[in-house]
Enzyme design. Structure first.
Site, short mmCIF file in Angstrom:
data_model
loop_
_atom_site.label_atom_id
_atom_site.label_comp_id
_atom_site.label_asym_id
_atom_site.label_seq_id
_atom_site.Cartn_x
_atom_site.Cartn_y
_atom_site.Cartn_z
N GLU A 53 0.84 -1.19 0.00
CA GLU A 53 0.00 0.00 0.00
C GLU A 53 0.88 1.25 0.00
O GLU A 53 1.69 1.45 0.92
CB GLU A 53 -0.90 -0.02 1.24
CG GLU A 53 -1.82 -1.23 1.27
CD GLU A 53 -2.41 -1.52 2.64
OE1 GLU A 53 -3.14 -2.52 2.77
OE2 GLU A 53 -2.13 -0.74 3.59
N GLU A 91 -4.74 -6.43 3.05
CA GLU A 91 -3.59 -7.28 3.33
C GLU A 91 -3.82 -8.72 2.87
O GLU A 91 -2.88 -9.37 2.38
CB GLU A 91 -3.27 -7.24 4.83
CG GLU A 91 -2.56 -5.98 5.29
CD GLU A 91 -3.46 -4.74 5.29
OE1 GLU A 91 -2.94 -3.62 5.18
OE2 GLU A 91 -4.69 -4.92 5.41
N GLN A 120 2.13 -2.31 5.85
CA GLN A 120 2.43 -0.91 6.17
C GLN A 120 2.78 -0.69 7.64
O GLN A 120 3.73 0.02 7.97
CB GLN A 120 1.24 -0.05 5.76
CG GLN A 120 1.57 1.42 5.61
CD GLN A 120 0.41 2.17 5.00
OE1 GLN A 120 -0.62 2.38 5.64
NE2 GLN A 120 0.57 2.59 3.75
N PHE A 121 2.02 -1.32 8.54
CA PHE A 121 2.31 -1.28 9.98
C PHE A 121 2.06 -2.68 10.55
O PHE A 121 1.23 -3.43 10.03
CB PHE A 121 1.42 -0.27 10.71
CG PHE A 121 1.83 1.16 10.54
CD1 PHE A 121 2.76 1.74 11.41
CD2 PHE A 121 1.32 1.92 9.51
CE1 PHE A 121 3.14 3.06 11.24
CE2 PHE A 121 1.70 3.24 9.34
CZ PHE A 121 2.62 3.82 10.21
N ASP A 122 2.77 -2.99 11.62
CA ASP A 122 2.67 -4.30 12.24
C ASP A 122 1.24 -4.73 12.56
O ASP A 122 0.85 -5.87 12.34
CB ASP A 122 3.52 -4.36 13.51
CG ASP A 122 3.52 -3.05 14.28
OD1 ASP A 122 2.51 -2.31 14.21
OD2 ASP A 122 4.52 -2.74 14.95
N GLY A 123 0.44 -3.81 13.07
CA GLY A 123 -0.93 -4.13 13.46
C GLY A 123 -1.86 -4.36 12.29
O GLY A 123 -3.01 -4.78 12.48
N PHE A 124 -1.39 -4.11 11.05
CA PHE A 124 -2.21 -4.34 9.87
C PHE A 124 -2.05 -5.75 9.31
O PHE A 124 -2.71 -6.11 8.33
CB PHE A 124 -1.84 -3.34 8.76
CG PHE A 124 -2.08 -1.90 9.10
CD1 PHE A 124 -2.64 -1.50 10.30
CD2 PHE A 124 -1.73 -0.90 8.20
CE1 PHE A 124 -2.85 -0.17 10.61
CE2 PHE A 124 -1.93 0.43 8.49
CZ PHE A 124 -2.49 0.81 9.69
N TYR A 136 -2.81 -8.63 10.55
CA TYR A 136 -3.78 -9.66 10.95
C TYR A 136 -4.81 -10.01 9.88
O TYR A 136 -5.19 -11.18 9.77
CB TYR A 136 -4.46 -9.25 12.26
CG TYR A 136 -3.45 -9.00 13.36
CD1 TYR A 136 -2.58 -10.01 13.77
CD2 TYR A 136 -3.31 -7.75 13.96
CE1 TYR A 136 -1.63 -9.78 14.75
CE2 TYR A 136 -2.36 -7.51 14.93
CZ TYR A 136 -1.52 -8.53 15.33
OH TYR A 136 -0.56 -8.29 16.28
N HIS A 151 -0.72 0.64 15.26
CA HIS A 151 0.48 1.07 14.54
C HIS A 151 1.77 0.76 15.31
O HIS A 151 2.85 1.10 14.86
CB HIS A 151 0.42 2.58 14.26
CG HIS A 151 -0.61 2.97 13.25
ND1 HIS A 151 -1.95 2.84 13.49
CD2 HIS A 151 -0.48 3.49 12.00
CE1 HIS A 151 -2.63 3.28 12.43
NE2 HIS A 151 -1.76 3.67 11.51
#
Length: 336
Positions: free
Chosen positions: A29, A60, A82-86, A88, A129
């Site tokens: 992204e 994702e 893009q970020f670790d929390g994305f 999942y 994030h």
């Protein structure tokens, strides 16, 4: 040697991989025109074109699923989360498909996919994030999981990950993206330390301190501070979380007799728990004290104004060292 930030070292590593192998394709992204949120892919779309550096929809699961299809067709896709929390929404694709297709097909299908994940805290970001999801993936057979901590390793390890026929989860410590270091841009992968091998970044005799990612520099700072009190800490940068280079850790613990493991992720079921248990089994007769874990707390990641209380810092790591040495400390009894 060239001085680069960790982020720029990754950029140069990706550039080399794209130039060296036409099968390498980047997906993510905003990685093309924008160059990524952290600008790690800056300039690559202009140089290699929109068919090699692909701006994807915000999905994702779709990104990872597309990477699986590309791998089937002989490409070597590199995915940016893009970020670790994305990560999942893509979890099912990663653990049910990426990790298992090679085994399920008895070797007929290879999944040379690299999944880049900025991870950890320290940047004052919003919810989702700043997370440390590495234990989910170290528990998943079929995945290699690595974490770079400095520009030199970032430049080499991202190229090694892309060249690997195994799927690799590649964790990047986002709060270290702007840290500078010396990088050999002419480094050959054939001569480089394998990405599965740990590195001893500070030698010591009293305690072995094992960590990875953003906390490697904090651990080195702790070793410097402890030396002023006559305590000698050996710092080991894991680099690879799955598989773990136990030979390097064992050799160190057999010399020092003590082990401290530090990471930002929560303590329960974390990488530190596995290392502590494994080293206890392997080095029981050499240990002078029980292994100590210094970790984030077992809570959802806190708001930005409170994250300094959640992340292991120099004082908490030094407290862990004191506990391993059996020395009294004002922080004793603090969780993690």
């Amino acid at each position: 040697m060239t001085t680069l930030t960790l982020g720029k070292a990754l950029n140069q590593g990706l550039r080399r991989a794209l130039a060296d192998d036409d099968r390498v394709v980047l997906l993510g992204e905003d990685i093309g025109t924008l160059g990524g949120v952290f600008r790690v892919t800056d300039g690559l779309k202009a140089e290699f074109g929109e068919h090699r550096v692909v701006d994807t929809p915000l999905s994702e699961a779709g990104i990872v699923g597309t990477a699986v299809g590309l791998a089937y067709r002989g490409f070597r896709p590199v995915v940016e989360i893009q970020f670790d929390g994305f990560i999942y929404p893509g979890f099912d694709q990663i653990v049910a498909q990426v990790a298992k297709l090679h085994y399920r097909s008895r070797g007929a299908v290879r999944m040379p996919i690299t999944i880049r994940v900025p991870f950890g805290g320290g940047i004052g970001a919003a919810e989702h994030h700043s997370e440390s999801p590495e234990a989910y993936f170290t528990h998943t057979a079929g995945l290699r999981v690595v974490a770079c901590s400095n520009p030199a390793d970032a430049f080499v390890m991202i190229r090694q990950a892309i060249a690997s026929d195994d799927p690799v989860i590649f964790f990047e410590p986002k709060r270290r993206y702007h840290v500078k270091g010396e990088v050999d841009e002419h480094a050959s992968l054939a001569d480089a330390r394998p990405m599965g091998v740990a590195t001893t970044v500070a030698s010591g005799r009293d305690v072995t301190l094992v960590t990875y990612g953003a906390l490697v520099q904090t651990a080195r700072d702790a070793a410097t501070a402890a030396a002023e009190e006559g305590v000698s800490i050996e710092v080991v940068d894991l680099r690879s979380l799955a598989p773990v280079d136990y030979a390097t850790i064992e050799a160190s613990v057999r010399r020092t007799g003590r082990l401290v493991v530090a990471h930002e992720a929560g303590q329960q079921g974390g990488v530190g728990a596995e290392i502590a248990a494994s080293i206890t089994e392997r080095c029981f007769d050499f240990l002078e004290a029980a292994p100590v874990r210094v970790t984030g707390h077992d809570i959802p990641y806190p708001p930005a104004k409170l994250e300094q209380h959640h992340l292991p810092d120099l004082d908490r790591i030094l407290d862990g060292v004191d506990r391993a040495l059996g020395r009294p400390n004002s922080l004793s009894g603090v969780e993690g």
